[in-house]
Design a protein around this motif. Structure first.
Motif, PDB file in Angstrom:
ATOM      1  N   GLY A  78      19.128  21.483   8.186  1.00  0.00           N
ATOM      2  CA  GLY A  78      18.359  21.798   7.049  1.00  0.00           C
ATOM      3  C   GLY A  78      17.051  22.127   7.245  1.00  0.00           C
ATOM      4  O   GLY A  78      16.582  23.161   6.510  1.00  0.00           O
ATOM      5  N   GLY A  92      21.667  22.004  -4.551  1.00  0.00           N
ATOM      6  CA  GLY A  92      21.620  21.025  -3.568  1.00  0.00           C
ATOM      7  C   GLY A  92      20.989  19.792  -4.150  1.00  0.00           C
ATOM      8  O   GLY A  92      20.874  19.511  -5.490  1.00  0.00           O
ATOM      9  N   GLU A 121      11.370  19.623  -2.376  1.00  0.00           N
ATOM     10  CA  GLU A 121      10.644  20.191  -0.822  1.00  0.00           C
ATOM     11  C   GLU A 121      10.475  21.506  -1.267  1.00  0.00           C
ATOM     12  O   GLU A 121       9.463  22.203  -0.690  1.00  0.00           O
ATOM     13  N   GLU A 180      19.398  24.793  -8.458  1.00  0.00           N
ATOM     14  CA  GLU A 180      20.136  24.223  -9.326  1.00  0.00           C
ATOM     15  C   GLU A 180      20.393  22.736  -8.483  1.00  0.00           C
ATOM     16  O   GLU A 180      20.932  22.987  -7.639  1.00  0.00           O
ATOM     17  N   GLY A 195      20.613  18.220  -8.945  1.00  0.00           N
ATOM     18  CA  GLY A 195      21.546  16.874  -9.362  1.00  0.00           C
ATOM     19  C   GLY A 195      21.807  16.792 -10.995  1.00  0.00           C
ATOM     20  O   GLY A 195      21.399  17.712 -11.558  1.00  0.00           O
TER      21      GLY A 195
HETATM   22  P1  NDP Z   1      21.169  18.677   0.546  1.00  0.00           P
HETATM   23  O1  NDP Z   1      20.225  19.048  -0.704  1.00  0.00           O
HETATM   24  O2  NDP Z   1      20.234  17.872   1.481  1.00  0.00           O
HETATM   25  O3  NDP Z   1      21.837  19.816   0.985  1.00  0.00           O
HETATM   26  C1  NDP Z   1      22.187  21.107   0.370  1.00  0.00           C
HETATM   27  C2  NDP Z   1      21.797  22.318   1.242  1.00  0.00           C
HETATM   28  O4  NDP Z   1      20.393  22.386   1.563  1.00  0.00           O
HETATM   29  C3  NDP Z   1      22.604  22.161   2.639  1.00  0.00           C
HETATM   30  O5  NDP Z   1      22.800  23.480   3.106  1.00  0.00           O
HETATM   31  C4  NDP Z   1      21.175  21.591   3.587  1.00  0.00           C
HETATM   32  O6  NDP Z   1      21.490  21.952   5.018  1.00  0.00           O
HETATM   33  C5  NDP Z   1      20.085  22.290   3.057  1.00  0.00           C
HETATM   34  N1  NDP Z   1      18.918  21.539   3.277  1.00  0.00           N
HETATM   35  C6  NDP Z   1      18.703  20.214   3.799  1.00  0.00           C
HETATM   36  N2  NDP Z   1      17.564  19.858   3.610  1.00  0.00           N
HETATM   37  C7  NDP Z   1      16.762  21.163   3.823  1.00  0.00           C
HETATM   38  C8  NDP Z   1      15.713  21.441   3.489  1.00  0.00           C
HETATM   39  N3  NDP Z   1      14.643  20.602   3.716  1.00  0.00           N
HETATM   40  N4  NDP Z   1      15.151  22.950   3.465  1.00  0.00           N
HETATM   41  C9  NDP Z   1      16.190  23.604   2.731  1.00  0.00           C
HETATM   42  N5  NDP Z   1      17.359  23.303   2.950  1.00  0.00           N
HETATM   43  C10 NDP Z   1      17.773  22.258   3.265  1.00  0.00           C
HETATM   44  O7  NDP Z   1      22.152  17.918   0.012  1.00  0.00           O
HETATM   45  P2  NDP Z   1      23.075  16.464   0.793  1.00  0.00           P
HETATM   46  O8  NDP Z   1      24.057  17.494   1.530  1.00  0.00           O
HETATM   47  O9  NDP Z   1      21.872  15.893   1.759  1.00  0.00           O
HETATM   48  O10 NDP Z   1      23.357  15.526  -0.128  1.00  0.00           O
HETATM   49  C11 NDP Z   1      22.552  14.560  -0.648  1.00  0.00           C
HETATM   50  C12 NDP Z   1      22.856  14.196  -2.124  1.00  0.00           C
HETATM   51  O11 NDP Z   1      22.455  15.492  -2.725  1.00  0.00           O
HETATM   52  C13 NDP Z   1      24.044  13.995  -2.654  1.00  0.00           C
HETATM   53  O12 NDP Z   1      24.531  12.639  -2.512  1.00  0.00           O
HETATM   54  C14 NDP Z   1      24.159  14.625  -3.995  1.00  0.00           C
HETATM   55  O13 NDP Z   1      23.606  13.356  -4.802  1.00  0.00           O
HETATM   56  C15 NDP Z   1      23.164  15.673  -3.963  1.00  0.00           C
HETATM   57  N6  NDP Z   1      24.000  17.029  -3.745  1.00  0.00           N
HETATM   58  C16 NDP Z   1      23.836  17.903  -5.094  1.00  0.00           C
HETATM   59  C17 NDP Z   1      24.365  19.003  -5.087  1.00  0.00           C
HETATM   60  C18 NDP Z   1      24.411  19.893  -6.305  1.00  0.00           C
HETATM   61  O14 NDP Z   1      25.257  20.561  -6.457  1.00  0.00           O
HETATM   62  N7  NDP Z   1      23.419  19.547  -6.988  1.00  0.00           N
HETATM   63  C19 NDP Z   1      25.132  19.590  -4.064  1.00  0.00           C
HETATM   64  C20 NDP Z   1      25.231  18.575  -2.835  1.00  0.00           C
HETATM   65  C21 NDP Z   1      24.430  17.579  -2.648  1.00  0.00           C
HETATM   66  P3  NDP Z   1      22.393  20.912   5.804  1.00  0.00           P
HETATM   67  O15 NDP Z   1      24.014  20.813   5.196  1.00  0.00           O
HETATM   68  O16 NDP Z   1      22.540  21.355   7.190  1.00  0.00           O
HETATM   69  O17 NDP Z   1      21.715  19.524   5.824  1.00  0.00           O
END
Ligand code: NDP
Length: 522
Positions: free
Chosen positions: A257, A276, A283, A298, A300
């Protein structure tokens, strides 16, 4: 059909164990409910129908894709991506550092200045058409890859993820030479370099949602996939090479991340698109505040799927199942809060439970599987924690009896009744195969309860009255509202949220607009 080898019982366990256990798999003559009612048995189960893994040739290691070439990470570090259904390693993936981010952004800037930014739209379109066609030609390979790396059932990656990804490239290819008609009298210009960070739930599809409009509008791209599902983006790099896309137009960097954050904060990035979690979205919003970068988020969701008493019951049951169990419920717009009109609640829930008992949970590569593996261990732990919280808060849990594979991250389809509005399972995004059922009496009550959430991404309404649909749609605070259907996606249709679900739209003309400078503020 094979002879039934393993039976299930009607025992509902508090928390689904990830391994077979004595009270779940009892041997060949245990009774099966399978939704047929007491005393009736299904004498068979589906024979295995595995898709071949051999259609995907994996290398042992994948570098970064920068300037049209695969390069080793400057950090010298690699991480492993695994198959969540078996916990077996699939490949080693480059861990980019900040210097790699700089190189990728510089490559994208060079490509934008030297070639892509000024290329006539009809020529950009040719590349997009080519990418779409290659994705279709390689669709079986991409479907298997997506199921291997992400855990999703092959029938979904084959019938939804990959065809929709190709459709986005077809659709935006069509706009590339018509931008001045799409936005008349606004002289649309590309923004420059787009930084795109995508999640693990729809790795290839989210890549297509982001790269197709960016390229059609004349931007170049640096994309970071999620660390648990990097493979389809790295295979997409190969599609770019196959399509002869000029070097640097698309760059893919992999890493944690913090690398995503370094990418979106990079001073030479003009546009940021993130999908995500809301936490990370906030952040990024804070990090970019005060800069002149264009931003779309986009995030949750906690969607309400609302069933009125006059809804066609069988279709609504299928819509509810599709709404929450598609992709194991790991969907930002999943219909995770079900609102059933009180007059039909009891029979509806009964039939829903019956339907749940027919869902097949297991090997994502089996063509009969309905619910595959949870994407990663952390996500499984989060689902388990929230399900425990739901029970502790007094909600009543139902899980159909079914064996889970001995290894891998699996969770049973789960339904909660007796859920209060303030319960964590009614408020927090679970991102798993877990449905909270609530009831309502009047349309006004349904609206009030449905809008009682921090999110606002999507909703569903089931009724046979068109006027009621229109009335509900205009009052629901959700970016997308489906009527008598759920989880329908189309490249021509914009998608995005209100409130903590983010801002900006992807898909359709709106999606193109967020990659263009038309003289309006972003
Ligand atoms: P994240 O938001 O952490 O990850 C999404 C993407 O962002 C990944 O490529 C991740 O990289 C990257 N990322 C993580 N931290 C940062 C940062 N500080 N700055 C920029 N990019 C970053 O989702 P999670 O995988 O941790 O999932 C956690 C929760 O998020 C899930 O339980 C769900 O509730 C929600 N979620 C929602 C999604 C949606 O489509 N709305 C999709 C995925 C998750 P890396 O994978 O290397 O950490």
């Amino acid at each position: 059909m094979a002879e039934r080898k393993r039976s299930t019982t009607s025992v509902t366990r508090a928390l689904a164990p990830r391994t077979k256990s004595a009270d779940v798999g009892r041997g060949t003559d245990a009774p099966s409910t399978w939704g047929l009612g007491d005393g009736q048995r299904v004498p068979w189960e589906y024979a295995p129908a595995p898709e071949s893994r051999d259609v995907v040739q994996l290398k042992s290691r994948y570098g970064l894709f920068i300037g049209g070439k695969e390069v080793a990470p400057r950090s010298g570090q690699w991480f492993t991506t695994i198959d969540p259904a078996t916990e077996e390693p699939l490949a080693e993936i480059a861990r980019a550092n900040v210097e790699d981010v700089n190189q990728a952004v510089a490559a994208a800037r060079r490509a934008f200045k030297r070639e892509w930014g000024d290329l006539p739209g009809r020529d950009r379109a040719k590349y997009l058409f080519r990418i779409a066609r290659i994705l279709q030609e390689r669709s079986r390979e991409f479907a298997v890859l997506e199921s291997l790396d992400g855990g999703k059932p092959i029938k979904e990656s084959r019938d939804v993820d990959v065809p929709l990804a190709a459709a986005h490239f077809w659709y935006y290819a069509g706009w590339a030479d018509k931008l001045e008609y799409a936005f008349p009298a606004r002289d649309p210009k590309p923004l420059g370099v787009a930084a795109q960070v995508i999640p693990w739930n729809f790795p290839l599809l989210m890549l297509a949602w982001k790269i197709a409009p960016a390229l059609a509008a004349g931007n170049t791209v640096v994309l970071k996939p999620a660390s648990s599902t990097p493979l389809s983006a790295l295979f997409f790099a190969d599609v770019c090479r196959q399509a002869d896309l000029p070097a640097g137009v698309v760059n893919i960097i992999t890493g944690p991340g913090e690398i995503g954050l370094a990418l979106v904060k990079h001073p030479d990035v003009d546009k940021v698109a993130f999908t995500g979690s809301t936490v990370v979205g906030k952040e990024i919003g804070r990090a970019l505040a005060g800069s002149d970068k264009a931003l779309t988020l986009e995030l949750g969701g906690k969607a309400a799927n609302i069933i009125f008493e006059d809804a066609p019951m069988d279709q609504a049951i299928e819509g509810v199942v599709n709404g929450i169990f598609f992709n194991q419920g790991e969907v930002c717009c999943a219909g995770s809060r079900l609102f059933v009109q009180e007059s039909i609640a009891a029979p509806f829930i009964e039939r829903l439970k019956d339907r749940l008992s027919t869902l097949r949970v297991g090997d994502p590569l089996d063509k009969n599987t309905d619910v595959g593996a949870i994407n990663n261990a952390a996500q499984l732990a989060k689902i388990e924690e929230l399900v425990e919280a739901g029970q502790a808060e007094g909600a009543e849990m139902y899980q159909p009896a079914c064996d889970l594979p001995a290894r891998g991250y699996f969770f049973r389809p789960t339904l909660f009744t007796n859920v209060s509005q303030s319960s964590r399972i009614a408020q927090e995004e679970i991102f798993g195969p877990v449905l909270s059922v609530l009831t309502f009496r009047t349309p006004a009550e349904a609206i009030e309860k449905a809008n009682n959430t921090a999110y606002g991404l999507s909703a569903g309404v089931w009724t046979d009255k068109g006027s009621r649909i229109l009335s509900m749609v205009s009052q629901l605070r959700a970016g997308v509202v489906w009527a008598n259907t759920y989880n329908r996606f189309d490249p021509t249709s914009p998608f995005g949220g209100y409130k903590e679900s983010g801002f900006g739209r992807e898909g359709g003309l709106h999606g193109l607009l967020s990659y263009l400078d038309t003289g309006d503020a972003h």
